[in-house]
Design a protein around this motif. Structure first.
Motif, PDB file in Angstrom:
ATOM      1  N   ARG A  47     -60.448  17.319  19.606  1.00 15.79           N
ATOM      2  CA  ARG A  47     -61.483  17.145  20.631  1.00 15.79           C
ATOM      3  C   ARG A  47     -61.281  18.227  21.684  1.00 15.79           C
ATOM      4  O   ARG A  47     -60.231  18.871  21.722  1.00 15.79           O
ATOM      5  CB  ARG A  47     -61.402  15.752  21.263  1.00 15.79           C
ATOM      6  N   PRO A  48     -62.275  18.451  22.550  1.00 14.57           N
ATOM      7  CA  PRO A  48     -62.084  19.455  23.601  1.00 14.57           C
ATOM      8  C   PRO A  48     -60.913  19.104  24.519  1.00 14.57           C
ATOM      9  O   PRO A  48     -60.626  17.931  24.773  1.00 14.57           O
ATOM     10  CB  PRO A  48     -63.422  19.428  24.357  1.00 14.57           C
ATOM     11  N   ALA A  49     -60.236  20.130  25.021  1.00 13.86           N
ATOM     12  CA  ALA A  49     -59.129  19.976  25.964  1.00 13.86           C
ATOM     13  C   ALA A  49     -58.030  19.063  25.432  1.00 13.86           C
ATOM     14  O   ALA A  49     -57.465  18.247  26.159  1.00 13.86           O
ATOM     15  CB  ALA A  49     -59.634  19.485  27.322  1.00 13.86           C
ATOM     16  N   PHE A  50     -57.735  19.221  24.156  1.00 11.59           N
ATOM     17  CA  PHE A  50     -56.664  18.444  23.531  1.00 11.59           C
ATOM     18  C   PHE A  50     -55.523  19.332  23.061  1.00 11.59           C
ATOM     19  O   PHE A  50     -54.353  18.983  23.190  1.00 11.59           O
ATOM     20  CB  PHE A  50     -57.216  17.649  22.342  1.00 11.59           C
ATOM     21  N   ASP A  51     -55.850  20.498  22.509  1.00  4.86           N
ATOM     22  CA  ASP A  51     -54.864  21.340  21.847  1.00  4.86           C
ATOM     23  C   ASP A  51     -55.033  22.778  22.332  1.00  4.86           C
ATOM     24  O   ASP A  51     -56.073  23.389  22.097  1.00  4.86           O
ATOM     25  CB  ASP A  51     -55.070  21.256  20.327  1.00  4.86           C
ATOM     26  N   TYR A  57     -53.056  14.971  29.479  1.00  2.00           N
ATOM     27  CA  TYR A  57     -54.492  15.148  29.288  1.00  2.00           C
ATOM     28  C   TYR A  57     -55.179  15.215  30.651  1.00  2.00           C
ATOM     29  O   TYR A  57     -54.852  14.451  31.570  1.00  2.00           O
ATOM     30  CB  TYR A  57     -55.067  13.999  28.471  1.00  2.00           C
ATOM     31  N   ARG A  58     -56.143  16.100  30.739  1.00  2.00           N
ATOM     32  CA  ARG A  58     -56.801  16.326  32.021  1.00  2.00           C
ATOM     33  C   ARG A  58     -57.580  15.102  32.496  1.00  2.00           C
ATOM     34  O   ARG A  58     -57.826  14.946  33.689  1.00  2.00           O
ATOM     35  CB  ARG A  58     -57.738  17.544  31.935  1.00  2.00           C
ATOM     36  N   GLU A  59     -57.939  14.204  31.594  1.00  2.00           N
ATOM     37  CA  GLU A  59     -58.659  12.987  32.005  1.00  2.00           C
ATOM     38  C   GLU A  59     -57.829  12.121  32.949  1.00  2.00           C
ATOM     39  O   GLU A  59     -58.371  11.295  33.692  1.00  2.00           O
ATOM     40  CB  GLU A  59     -59.048  12.161  30.774  1.00  2.00           C
ATOM     41  N   PHE A  60     -56.502  12.291  32.928  1.00  2.00           N
ATOM     42  CA  PHE A  60     -55.624  11.484  33.782  1.00  2.00           C
ATOM     43  C   PHE A  60     -55.440  12.081  35.171  1.00  2.00           C
ATOM     44  O   PHE A  60     -54.853  11.434  36.039  1.00  2.00           O
ATOM     45  CB  PHE A  60     -54.247  11.346  33.130  1.00  2.00           C
ATOM     46  N   ASP A  61     -55.889  13.300  35.403  1.00  2.00           N
ATOM     47  CA  ASP A  61     -55.664  13.937  36.694  1.00  2.00           C
ATOM     48  C   ASP A  61     -56.225  13.086  37.832  1.00  2.00           C
ATOM     49  O   ASP A  61     -57.309  12.488  37.720  1.00  2.00           O
ATOM     50  CB  ASP A  61     -56.333  15.315  36.736  1.00  2.00           C
ATOM     51  N   SER A  62     -55.471  13.037  38.910  1.00  2.00           N
ATOM     52  CA  SER A  62     -55.898  12.270  40.083  1.00  2.00           C
ATOM     53  C   SER A  62     -55.583  13.076  41.331  1.00  2.00           C
ATOM     54  O   SER A  62     -55.152  14.234  41.253  1.00  2.00           O
ATOM     55  CB  SER A  62     -55.167  10.921  40.130  1.00  2.00           C
ATOM     56  N   HIS A  97     -50.725  20.176  24.939  1.00  2.00           N
ATOM     57  CA  HIS A  97     -51.653  19.053  25.159  1.00  2.00           C
ATOM     58  C   HIS A  97     -51.599  18.615  26.631  1.00  2.00           C
ATOM     59  O   HIS A  97     -50.901  17.689  26.950  1.00  2.00           O
ATOM     60  CB  HIS A  97     -51.277  17.870  24.266  1.00  2.00           C
ATOM     61  N   TYR A  98     -52.279  19.132  27.747  1.00  2.00           N
ATOM     62  CA  TYR A  98     -53.134  20.251  27.494  1.00  2.00           C
ATOM     63  C   TYR A  98     -53.146  21.137  28.732  1.00  2.00           C
ATOM     64  O   TYR A  98     -53.490  20.661  29.826  1.00  2.00           O
ATOM     65  CB  TYR A  98     -54.562  19.779  27.172  1.00  2.00           C
ATOM     66  N   GLY A  99     -52.764  22.388  28.573  1.00  3.81           N
ATOM     67  CA  GLY A  99     -52.958  23.371  29.603  1.00  3.81           C
ATOM     68  C   GLY A  99     -51.812  23.460  30.608  1.00  3.81           C
ATOM     69  O   GLY A  99     -50.823  22.728  30.546  1.00  3.81           O
ATOM     70  N   PRO A 100     -51.918  24.371  31.575  1.00  9.96           N
ATOM     71  CA  PRO A 100     -50.871  24.561  32.581  1.00  9.96           C
ATOM     72  C   PRO A 100     -50.869  23.444  33.622  1.00  9.96           C
ATOM     73  O   PRO A 100     -51.927  23.000  34.074  1.00  9.96           O
ATOM     74  CB  PRO A 100     -51.225  25.910  33.215  1.00  9.96           C
ATOM     75  N   VAL A 101     -49.660  23.021  34.005  1.00  8.57           N
ATOM     76  CA  VAL A 101     -49.506  22.016  35.059  1.00  8.57           C
ATOM     77  C   VAL A 101     -48.422  22.481  36.023  1.00  8.57           C
ATOM     78  O   VAL A 101     -47.469  23.155  35.639  1.00  8.57           O
ATOM     79  CB  VAL A 101     -49.139  20.617  34.497  1.00  8.57           C
ATOM     80  N   GLY A 102     -48.585  22.111  37.284  1.00  8.83           N
ATOM     81  CA  GLY A 102     -47.588  22.374  38.311  1.00  8.83           C
ATOM     82  C   GLY A 102     -46.872  21.088  38.686  1.00  8.83           C
ATOM     83  O   GLY A 102     -46.797  20.148  37.901  1.00  8.83           O
ATOM     84  N   ASP A 103     -46.330  21.032  39.926  1.00 10.45           N
ATOM     85  CA  ASP A 103     -45.590  19.854  40.394  1.00 10.45           C
ATOM     86  C   ASP A 103     -44.534  19.464  39.364  1.00 10.45           C
ATOM     87  O   ASP A 103     -44.409  18.307  38.956  1.00 10.45           O
ATOM     88  CB  ASP A 103     -46.567  18.703  40.663  1.00 10.45           C
ATOM     89  N   VAL A 104     -43.777  20.474  38.949  1.00  8.87           N
ATOM     90  CA  VAL A 104     -42.914  20.349  37.782  1.00  8.87           C
ATOM     91  C   VAL A 104     -41.814  19.312  37.984  1.00  8.87           C
ATOM     92  O   VAL A 104     -41.536  18.514  37.085  1.00  8.87           O
ATOM     93  CB  VAL A 104     -42.324  21.733  37.442  1.00  8.87           C
TER      94      VAL A 104
END
Length: 308
Positions: free
Chosen positions: A16-20, A180-185, A224-231
């Protein structure tokens, strides 16, 4: 999506989009891919290269974090399009790239030949002379840009992560979980550990996460999926969740319906943590989004229980 460090995030289109995600690193007119998705992903990978004004002849490396098919299934097909590239992979994974028959047999036994063709396409070998076994501490030179390979077991014993000093970031494959980006808050990204049915090792995974933190990274570049900060926060969350997952597995051990009990308890864990993170999704949406991951994590914990 291209950032200021010459790194392009590519949606491989798998599942699906934004998964892999796969990544393209561009340096002084030369390029390297990190992971590649499936055979079906090759057009997207080449289009990302073209968008940078480069062609297949400008690619020096395909670097694989590990050989699971959502990361490496398209390696053989992609390498046939890259005349000058070499493939770097963990020493344990190198034989499977040269002769993928065991990978194909294992996946076919689980999913069936029709589903393998639909989801992954044809899984092709890579010529042995083009494969480089990248052990712990191996350095790859991309037009003067040094990329460090680190052995990071836990998700799989053939897993490496790739350190890019230029961007102070790790390409983490599955070692740093999934986000997954759907969880971003408002708090930022949310992550959970990701297991495999056969090689999940909780203590090794926690140790690998701590090894990555020792480099003081600014960004983690997940498949899965993409760059993240706040490591640091995410690392603490992942380590705590691994402990919680182990506790749930031990609590379910010996139960007559162990697998169902473990699936249910993992779902409850992730729903509660998503809510505490401020996710906009309700419990049903969280469980639907994570259904496959919960099943894989349950299987991985059960195999781990069997070994211990």
């Amino acid at each position: 999506m291209t950032d200021s460090h010459g790194i392009v995030t590519i949606d491989t289109g798998f599942h699906r989009p934004a998964f892999d995600a796969a990544y393209l690193i561009v340096e002084q007119g030369r390029a390297a891919y990190v992971d590649c998705g499936t055979q079906h992903s090759v057009p997207a990978l080449l289009a990302a290269l073209q968008a940078q004004g480069l062609g297949p002849e400008h690619v020096d490396w395909l670097i694989l974090t590990h050989v699971h098919l959502d990361h490496a299934g398209g390696a053989g097909a992609l390498m046939r399009r890259l005349p000058n590239a070499r493939l770097a992979v963990h020493p344990r994974g190198a034989p499977h790239m040269i002769d993928p028959s065991r990978l194909i047999a294992g996946a076919t036994a689980v999913y069936g030949a029709e589903e393998i063709a639909r989801s992954y396409g044809e899984i092709l070998p890579v010529a042995a002379e083009r494969v480089v076994a990248a052990g712990d501490g191996h350095r790859i030179d991309l037009a003067g840009r040094s990329l460090l390979c680190l052995d990071t077991p836990g998700h799989a014993r053939h897993h490496l992560c790739l350190w890019d000093e230029r961007s102070r970031s790790w390409f983490t494959g599955d070692t740093f979980g999934l986000s997954y980006r759907e969880f971003d808050s408002a708090r930022g990204a949310f992550a959970i550990p990701t297991s495999t049915p056969v090689q999940f090792e909780p203590e090794a995974l926690q140790a690998s996460i701590r090894k990555l933190l020792a480099y003081e990274p600014q960004t983690m570049r997940l498949t899965h999926y993409g760059p993240v900060g706040d490591v640091a926060r995410l690392a603490d969350d992942l380590i705590a969740q691994i402990d919680a997952m182990v506790a749930l597995a031990r609590a379910a051990d010996g139960h007559p319906d162990r697998h169902a009990r473990l699936v249910a308890s993992l779902g409850e864990l992730y729903v509660a943590r998503a809510a505490a993170h401020g996710s906009a999704m309700d419990a049903a949406q969280v469980l639907a989004l994570l259904a496959v991951d919960i099943e894989l994590n349950a299987q991985g914990l059960e195999v781990w229980l069997g070994r211990h």
